[in-house]
Design a protein around this motif. Structure first.
Motif, short mmCIF file in Angstrom:
data_model
loop_
_atom_site.label_atom_id
_atom_site.label_comp_id
_atom_site.label_asym_id
_atom_site.label_seq_id
_atom_site.Cartn_x
_atom_site.Cartn_y
_atom_site.Cartn_z
N ASP A 96 -2.08 -1.97 -3.81
CA ASP A 96 -2.48 -3.65 -3.19
C ASP A 96 -2.91 -4.44 -3.81
N ARG A 97 -3.25 -6.08 -3.25
CA ARG A 97 -3.58 -7.20 -4.55
C ARG A 97 -4.23 -7.19 -5.04
N THR A 98 -4.77 -6.05 -5.90
CA THR A 98 -5.32 -6.43 -6.99
C THR A 98 -3.98 -6.13 -8.03
N LYS A 99 -3.69 -5.37 -7.70
CA LYS A 99 -2.11 -4.57 -8.68
C LYS A 99 -0.80 -5.43 -8.29
N ALA A 100 -0.80 -6.10 -7.86
CA ALA A 100 0.16 -6.88 -6.98
C ALA A 100 -0.08 -8.39 -7.52
N TYR A 101 0.89 -9.52 -7.35
CA TYR A 101 0.70 -11.10 -7.44
C TYR A 101 1.67 -11.45 -6.16
N ILE A 102 0.90 -12.44 -5.58
CA ILE A 102 1.95 -13.38 -4.20
C ILE A 102 1.96 -14.33 -4.89
N ALA A 103 3.22 -15.25 -4.13
CA ALA A 103 3.39 -16.57 -4.19
C ALA A 103 4.71 -16.70 -3.12
N GLY A 139 0.67 -1.16 0.26
CA GLY A 139 0.11 -0.70 0.11
C GLY A 139 0.51 0.95 -0.11
N ALA A 140 1.77 1.32 0.68
CA ALA A 140 2.80 2.26 0.92
C ALA A 140 3.46 3.00 -0.52
N ILE A 141 3.22 1.93 -1.73
CA ILE A 141 3.55 2.49 -2.85
C ILE A 141 2.93 2.65 -4.01
N GLY A 142 1.20 2.47 -3.23
CA GLY A 142 0.26 3.26 -4.09
C GLY A 142 -0.29 1.60 -4.43
N VAL A 154 11.49 1.94 -10.62
CA VAL A 154 11.57 1.56 -11.29
C VAL A 154 10.24 0.78 -12.24
N LEU A 155 9.11 0.70 -11.18
CA LEU A 155 7.42 0.55 -11.81
C LEU A 155 7.20 2.14 -12.86
N ARG A 156 8.34 3.00 -12.27
CA ARG A 156 7.02 4.17 -12.98
C ARG A 156 7.78 4.53 -14.07
N GLN A 157 9.48 4.31 -14.05
CA GLN A 157 10.38 4.08 -15.21
C GLN A 157 9.86 3.74 -16.62
N SER A 158 9.25 1.71 -16.08
CA SER A 158 8.96 0.47 -16.46
C SER A 158 7.61 1.36 -17.46
N SER A 159 6.31 2.06 -17.22
CA SER A 159 5.76 1.75 -17.56
C SER A 159 5.53 2.75 -19.23
N PRO A 190 12.04 -4.36 13.82
CA PRO A 190 11.07 -2.90 13.16
C PRO A 190 12.07 -1.97 13.19
N ALA A 191 12.75 -1.46 13.65
CA ALA A 191 14.65 -0.50 13.36
C ALA A 191 14.65 -0.74 11.40
N TYR A 192 14.48 -2.41 11.10
CA TYR A 192 14.77 -2.64 9.75
C TYR A 192 14.47 -1.84 9.03
N LYS A 193 12.88 -1.33 9.37
CA LYS A 193 11.64 -0.88 8.03
C LYS A 193 12.15 0.16 7.37
N ARG A 194 12.96 1.25 7.77
CA ARG A 194 13.66 2.45 7.07
C ARG A 194 14.17 1.86 6.17
N LEU A 195 15.09 0.60 6.11
CA LEU A 195 15.50 0.05 4.60
C LEU A 195 14.96 -0.85 3.59
N ALA A 196 14.12 -1.05 4.15
CA ALA A 196 12.65 -1.65 3.66
C ALA A 196 11.74 -0.78 2.85
N TRP A 197 11.64 0.67 3.60
CA TRP A 197 10.80 1.92 3.51
C TRP A 197 12.01 2.82 1.94
N GLN A 198 12.74 1.96 1.85
CA GLN A 198 14.01 2.59 1.04
C GLN A 198 13.82 2.33 -0.16
N ASP A 199 13.95 -0.01 -0.37
CA ASP A 199 13.30 -0.79 -1.17
C ASP A 199 12.64 -0.54 -1.98
N LEU A 200 11.41 -0.15 -1.02
CA LEU A 200 10.00 0.00 -1.84
C LEU A 200 9.92 1.21 -2.74
#
Ligand code: URA
Length: 270
Positions: free
Chosen positions: A155-162, A150-153, A265-270, A249-259
């Motif tokens: 949800d599960r209708t726009k992502a695939y999970i396995a 959700g943080a990158i706009g 990349v999604l913006r650039q390749s659209s 939870p301290a690593y959420k900051r790095l996860a945020w950078q990854d997101l």
């Protein structure tokens, strides 16, 4: 010899919990390890089963008798390779008997989300909640994954999970390397069929298995890899597993950078 005293109910439940039996799925116990034809059947409670398609055979090269795990890996590879669609792949995995995890899991946990999505997330293996619902990432870590998506706009209708492993390992134990190798062709084929623009590997096991690296997640997270499907190269980014973020939870900051990098990349390749 003095006989062992009988276990109290409390001790028995404590033993079950330690052995990984952490939820009751039905009112009656089911011995999933019993041979199907010698398992006791109670005609009054067993519903009539629809005819089942034949199990996917373990395919051995002519004249060869490889060890069972090798046969299972070869069989999974052959079966996955020939699945033309995700529906076929799912049906084939429902019938595949080469992975022992299937015998103890409640059901196959194939995927959730949109097969047309441009982004695919892959975790390690289903846990208890996923095993009950038959969907990946529906427990506590799934709720956090939803917030990350959700943080990158999205949800599960726009992502695939396995997951790399589609059956819950008993007691959530770590899958063995053999089990991982048997299941690998299935997730590889799933990635090939979904064909996302970005593949996100969640945590160490998924990253090491899919991206063929031995480096740990602290080194791999946030670094772009090439994932080769055989017909195309997909950009892949490892990040922390949400279950790890719940514990650290301290690593959420790095996860945020990854997101943010993923969103870019999604913006650039659209
Ligand atoms: N952890 C995973 O890796 N996958 C799930 O589906 C749930 C928890």
């Amino acid at each position: 010899m003095t006989p062992e005293p009988a276990l109290s109910v409390r001790e028995l439940l404590a033993f079950y919990l330690e052995a990984g039996v952490d939820c009751a799925l039905a009112n009656e116990p089911i011995n999933r390890l019993a041979e199907p034809d010698i398992a006791p059947k109670r005609a009054d409670v067993v519903p009539v089963q629809p005819a089942r398609p034949a199990p996917v055979p373990l395919i051995l090269p002519p004249g060869e008798t490889p060890a069972a795990p090798d046969a299972a890996i070869a069989s999974a590879r052959e079966a996955a390779r020939t699945a033309p669609t995700l529906t076929d792949l799912r049906q084939l995995m429902e019938r595949f008997d080469g992975c022992s995890l299937k015998a103890t899991a409640t059901r196959l946990v194939f995927s959730d989300g949109n097969p047309e999505a441009r982004i695919m997330f892959v975790g390690e293996a289903p846990g208890r909640d996923e095993d009950i619902e038959g969907l990946p990432f529906v427990g506590r870590s799934g709720k956090l994954l939803d917030r990350m998506i959700g943080a990158i706009g999205l949800d599960r209708t726009k992502a695939y999970i396995a997951n790399v492993i589609p059956w819950r390992p008993p007691g959530n134990r770590t899958p063995t390397p053999q089990e991982t190798q048997i299941c690998l062709p299935f997730i590889q084929r799933q990635i090939e069929l979904v064909d996302p623009d970005v593949l996100v590997t969640l945590g160490n096991p998924s990253t090491q298995t899919l991206l063929g690296t031995r480096e740990g997640i602290m080194r791999t997270r946030g670094r772009w890899f090439d994932y080769h499907t055989g017909t195309r190269v997909i950009r892949a980014l490892p990040t922390f597993h949400p279950a790890y973020l719940l514990r650290s939870p301290a690593y959420k900051r790095l996860a945020w950078q990854d997101l943010l990098a993923i969103a870019k990349v999604l913006r650039q390749s659209s």
